[in-house]
Scaffold this active site. Structure first.
Site, PDB file in Angstrom:
ATOM      1  N   PRO A   1     -46.962  14.184  25.341  1.00 39.62           N
ATOM      2  CA  PRO A   1     -47.063  12.430  25.627  1.00 39.62           C
ATOM      3  C   PRO A   1     -47.620  12.062  25.172  1.00 39.62           C
ATOM      4  O   PRO A   1     -48.572  11.234  26.438  1.00 39.62           O
ATOM      5  CB  PRO A   1     -46.292  12.233  26.745  1.00 39.62           C
ATOM      6  CG  PRO A   1     -46.473  13.174  27.940  1.00 39.62           C
ATOM      7  CD  PRO A   1     -46.454  14.896  27.261  1.00 39.62           C
ATOM      8  N   CYS A   2     -48.661  12.207  23.979  1.00 35.74           N
ATOM      9  CA  CYS A   2     -49.777  12.123  23.911  1.00 35.74           C
ATOM     10  C   CYS A   2     -50.161  10.201  23.485  1.00 35.74           C
ATOM     11  O   CYS A   2     -51.349   9.920  24.053  1.00 35.74           O
ATOM     12  CB  CYS A   2     -51.260  12.355  22.235  1.00 35.74           C
ATOM     13  SG  CYS A   2     -49.537  12.018  20.971  1.00 35.74           S
ATOM     14  N   HIS A   3     -49.223   9.798  23.469  1.00 38.86           N
ATOM     15  CA  HIS A   3     -49.095   8.452  23.970  1.00 38.86           C
ATOM     16  C   HIS A   3     -49.316   7.439  24.961  1.00 38.86           C
ATOM     17  O   HIS A   3     -49.659   6.351  25.349  1.00 38.86           O
ATOM     18  CB  HIS A   3     -47.784   7.587  23.645  1.00 38.86           C
ATOM     19  CG  HIS A   3     -46.466   8.087  24.541  1.00 38.86           C
ATOM     20  ND1 HIS A   3     -45.963   9.150  24.343  1.00 38.86           N
ATOM     21  CD2 HIS A   3     -45.931   7.381  24.591  1.00 38.86           C
ATOM     22  CE1 HIS A   3     -45.266   9.683  25.027  1.00 38.86           C
ATOM     23  NE2 HIS A   3     -45.221   8.162  25.349  1.00 38.86           N
TER      24      HIS A   3
END
Length: 153
Positions: free
Chosen positions: A111-113
DNA sequence: ACAGGAGTCAAAG
DNA sequence: CTTTGACTCCTGT
């Protein structure tokens, strides 16, 4: 197996194997027909707060990048961390964390967001609106889908 | 060996 | 408020 699913103005392409290990996730403009894991479609529809049992190839990667991906994977749904925070935990620099996010082959799964800049949102490839959409989705879902007796902190 | 990045912070304009 | 420079640590050439 591979397929894609509409999300806002984009399609989310995903490729994975029988072990539920995801090797690629990409945001594209036109549809690629094929199956999509149920947990991903539920996640993107705001009906689930995790993507289990899916895992990313990055999670067993060695070196500093692998450590970063594992750390980012632990950020809880609906929360964010800064590049700096991740960097300090691992004893590296914020720019390395940014670089790891840029080269993440499996966004959403990793989940790089949820990794943002100290001052604002930070960056996202290919389009920053995807990042804001995902964060908005998570904060909205977190409120509606998780009302029960949680509080304190 | 060297340039540069999905960053950060402080100082200066 | 915006711009600039120094700093950091790792990667690709």
């Amino acid at each position: 197996m591979e397929g894609s699913l509409k999300f806002g103005l984009w399609f989310v392409y995903i490729r994975w194997n029988s072990e539920c290990e995801v090797s690629r996730v990409r945001f594209i403009k036109s549809e690629i027909s094929g199956p999509v894991p149920v947990s991903l479609s539920r996640f993107l529809a705001g009906k689930a707060m995790d993507i289990k049992p899916l895992t990313s190839i990055h999670q067993h990667q060695e070196g500093i990048y692998g450590s970063i991906y594992r750390e980012v994977a632990h950020i809880p749904y609906g929360e964010t961390r800064t590049y700096k925070e991740i960097a300090e935990i691992l004893g590296t620099g914020p720019r390395i964390v940014g670089m790891a996010m840029k080269r993440n082959l499996t966004p959403i799964i990793i989940p790089c967001h949820r990794v943002v800049s100290s001052h604002g949102i930070g960056g996202f490839t290919p389009d920053i609106t995807i990042k804001t959409d995902l964060l908005n989705l998570e904060s909205r879902v977190k409120k509606t889908l998780k009302i029960p007796a949680e509080q304190s902190k």
